[in-house]
Design an enzyme around this catalytic site. Structure first.
Site, PDB file in Angstrom:
ATOM      1  N   GLU A  39       0.813  -1.210   0.000  1.00 32.68           N
ATOM      2  CA  GLU A  39       0.000   0.000   0.000  1.00 32.68           C
ATOM      3  C   GLU A  39       0.855   1.272   0.000  1.00 32.68           C
ATOM      4  OE1 GLU A  39      -2.718   0.243   3.247  1.00 32.68           O
ATOM      5  OE2 GLU A  39      -3.388   2.202   2.540  1.00 32.68           O
ATOM      6  N   ASP A  40       1.945   1.258   0.744  1.00 31.91           N
ATOM      7  CA  ASP A  40       2.684   2.501   0.978  1.00 31.91           C
ATOM      8  C   ASP A  40       3.977   2.642   0.173  1.00 31.91           C
ATOM      9  OD1 ASP A  40       0.743   3.075   2.772  1.00 31.91           O
ATOM     10  OD2 ASP A  40       1.916   2.547   4.553  1.00 31.91           O
TER      11      ASP A  40
END
Ligand code: MN
Length: 650
Positions: free
Chosen positions: A86-87
């Site tokens: 996600e990051d």
């Protein structure tokens, strides 16, 4: 900055990792855990948390929690990697290639949940749906997600106030119930307390202060009660595994006060003590010892061993009065297996049992599967939400106002309970109800999912009849108060010292009540059964003593309290029973006594070799012995019954 720590540097975090690494047992794939930590650290190297710490501190904290819950190597790896896709630039494909399909799928599940939670529209419902659907495929996703949320809640202090409140509400509404549903109680309690702190800071502070200032104060008080219990066990030479005190969490205390209009003084379980023992029969023997030595609150006895909760929870709960701390204490009695399940929920199965061994496990997560099936057939979010919420709260119904606000009430609640729950004034002026569009009377029982409208009359007022069908304490108390205020002014009470010199209270000390008097409607004969009816509030709280046979006492809606004459007879009646095994038999027996207001001096039971249970019950002579005997013989599980008289020496 987190409340208790200074900002950690990457070196501090590496040290934390070494500490964690040190406690991991050799049967885990330690080498891969180290490689994965280094990989995640590198992936997150350009990011900081809102606390200012290097980002890797968060996945490491989650991995540590996941490990302490007893999950496997795969789960630890997935926890370390849970925010990578996600990051950072790293893709899900790369994770699968490097760490295997299983880890990859769990990380995918976690990434999806976060993706939906960030989406503004239908935020909560979608997040909830994804959590459930993802975890039904692999429940480890759910457990890791809860640990992730718990760590975020613990470090929530640094966020903007509006963000804090939003996250706290979401946690309270979605994640705490999920933790409860799968039996991760300690996570549930912490999530609730942390959410409570941000949703309602003033009330949180108030409860915290009321409930004995600091945690250490509470623990000191608890330790006194623990010592008192241990002494009783030692005297009986009863061998136990552990006796541990646990202060109840703030949110559940607040909820009790709010839902039942109780005061702190009325809450029986500010303190709980848990005793673990070697076997199931030891649980009941111990219950006997406890009830013999302490004054117990009969209606607070719950046998979850015979009747486990849906999530598999088992224990015996009983509430006694601790003289050492002058306060009621809830005692939870369980075996070590039951304890593991209670603490770690379904996660316990990774640690203690292989899944194939335990058929019950399938049942425990069957609800998740049901939800999945249902989801395939229905696409409507609102319906889905309703269904989930009903499933989460076994004993509660979810009802809706015409504006779609949710009202939560206990099962069997009526239209009038609903009216009082919306607002006291609506309750007091209620005339009729409309349930799902159809007119009905106020005593109609509701079902989960009903849409309820209340039709009021400006000049309406509560009626005595209402007390016969309302279910919630809130409604009952409000109705009673209004009726009472109208009927009589301040009561004129005289204390009858002569009578009370010969009375002894079973449960509370008489001094808890400022006023007491004999009921004018009754005649009293020494040693005839009597009962106290509690009336008034606060300073005006009083006990009115009636004969048990008096109709006024029989039909009162007020709380009753068992009273005894001070001079006891010197005889006890001993019932010796042999019982065939039946679920809930202890409850049936104790309910029989409780329903007749007869107190049991002691219970002892043990399981015989053929599987039957032998039980000895003692009570004071003259306590409806014939009636009790007749009723006991009527139970199908009573094999034999002997009655003996025992001389009792003071
Ligand atoms: Mn995270």
């Amino acid at each position: 900055m987190t409340e208790e720590n200074k900002i950690k540097t990457i070196k501090d975090i590496d040290l934390d990792f070494e500490k964690f690494y040190g406690i991991i047992k050799p049967e885990f794939d330690k080498k891969t855990i180290r490689i994965t930590y280094e990989y995640a650290k590198k992936a997150h190297r350009l990011q900081n948390r809102a606390t200012g710490e290097p980002y890797i501190s968060h996945p490491l904290a989650v991995a540590t929690m996941v490990h302490s819950l007893g999950l496997d190597t795969i789960s630890i790896l997935a926890a370390l990697l849970h925010d990578v896709v996600e990051d950072t630039e790293i893709t899900s494909g790369e994770i699968k290639e490097k760490f295997g399909e299983e880890v990859g799928l769990i990380v995918d599940g976690l990434t999806k949940i976060d993706g939906f939670a960030k989406n503004k529209s239908d935020q909560k419902i979608e997040a909830l749906r994804k959590v459930l659907l993802a975890s039904a495929k692999d429940i480890r996703i759910l457990v890791i997600k809860l640990c992730d949320r718990l760590h975020n809640m613990r470090t929530l202090g640094v966020m903007r106030p509006d963000k804090k409140e939003r996250i706290a509400k979401e946690t309270m509404l979605i994640y705490a119930p999920i933790a409860q549903k799968i039996g991760l109680y300690s996570i549930k309690w912490e999530l609730e307390d942390l959410s409570f702190k941000y949703i309602n800071p003033d009330m949180y502070q108030f409860v915290k202060e009321k409930v004995h200032m600091t945690r250490s104060d509470r623990e000191e008080v608890l330790n006194k009660a623990v010592d008192e219990i241990k002494k009783v066990l030692d005297i009986n030479k009863f061998s136990y595994k552990t006796v541990l005190g646990r202060p109840k969490n703030f949110y559940s205390i607040y909820k009790k006060i709010k839902d039942n209009a109780k005061t702190f003084e009325d809450i029986y379980d500010l303190y709980a003590i848990r005793i673990t023992v070697g076997s199931i029969s030891d649980c009941y023997t111990l219950l006997g010892h406890i009830h013999e030595k302490f004054q117990a609150f009969p209606d607070r006895l719950k046998d979850y061993i015979a009747n486990p909760k849906l999530n598999g929870y088992q224990s015996i709960h009983t509430t006694i009065f601790s003289k050492a701390i002058n306060c009621p204490v809830e005692i939870q009695i369980r075996t070590e297996d039951m304890h593991k399940l209670a603490e770690f929920g379904v996660a316990a199965h990774w640690r203690y049992k292989s899944l194939k061994e335990d058929k019950k496990f399938e049942k425990k997560i069957a609800w998740l599967r049901e939800v999945m099936l249902w989801e395939k057939e229905h696409k409507d979010n609102d319906e889905f939400m309703k269904l989930l919420r009903f499933d989460f709260f076994e004993d509660e119904m979810f009802l809706f106002t015409p504006k779609n606000d949710v009202i939560v009430l206990p099962e069997n609640a009526t239209v009038l309970d609903f009216a009082y729950s919306v607002h006291t004034e609506i309750g007091e002026r209620a005339l009729k109800g409309k349930v799902n569009g159809a007119m009905c009377t106020l005593d109609k029982s509701l079902k989960s999912g009903d849409i309820v409208e209340i039709i009021t009359n400006q000049n309406g007022k509560p009626s005595e009849k209402w007390l016969k069908f309302v279910v919630t304490n809130k409604a009952r108390i409000k109705i009673r108060n209004t009726l009472h205020l109208k009927k009589s002014g301040p009561a004129n009470i005289t204390v009858d010292d002569e009578l009370f010199s010969t009375l002894k209270l079973k449960i509370k000390s008489l001094s808890d009540f400022k006023k007491s008097r004999k009921a004018g409607c009754c005649e009293f004969k020494y040693n005839e059964e009597i009962v106290g009816v509690i009336g008034g509030k606060g300073k005006d709280k009083e006990i009115v003593v009636h004969s048990v046979e008096c109709d006024n006492a029989k039909f009162t809606i007020n709380e009753k309290i068992g009273l005894k004459w001070k001079e006891m007879k010197t005889k006890e009646i001993v019932f010796e029973l042999v019982l065939t095994d039946k679920i809930g038999l202890l409850m049936d027996i104790l309910n029989l006594f409780a329903s007749r207001n007869v107190s049991i001096n002691s219970i002892n039971s043990k399981v015989l070799r053929n599987g039957d249970t032998s039980m000895t019950l003692t009570l004071e002579e003259g306590n409806h012995v014939e009636v009790i005997e007749k009723k006991l013989r009527e139970f199908s599980f009573v094999r034999s019954l002997k009655i003996k008289k025992k001389l009792f020496n003071f």
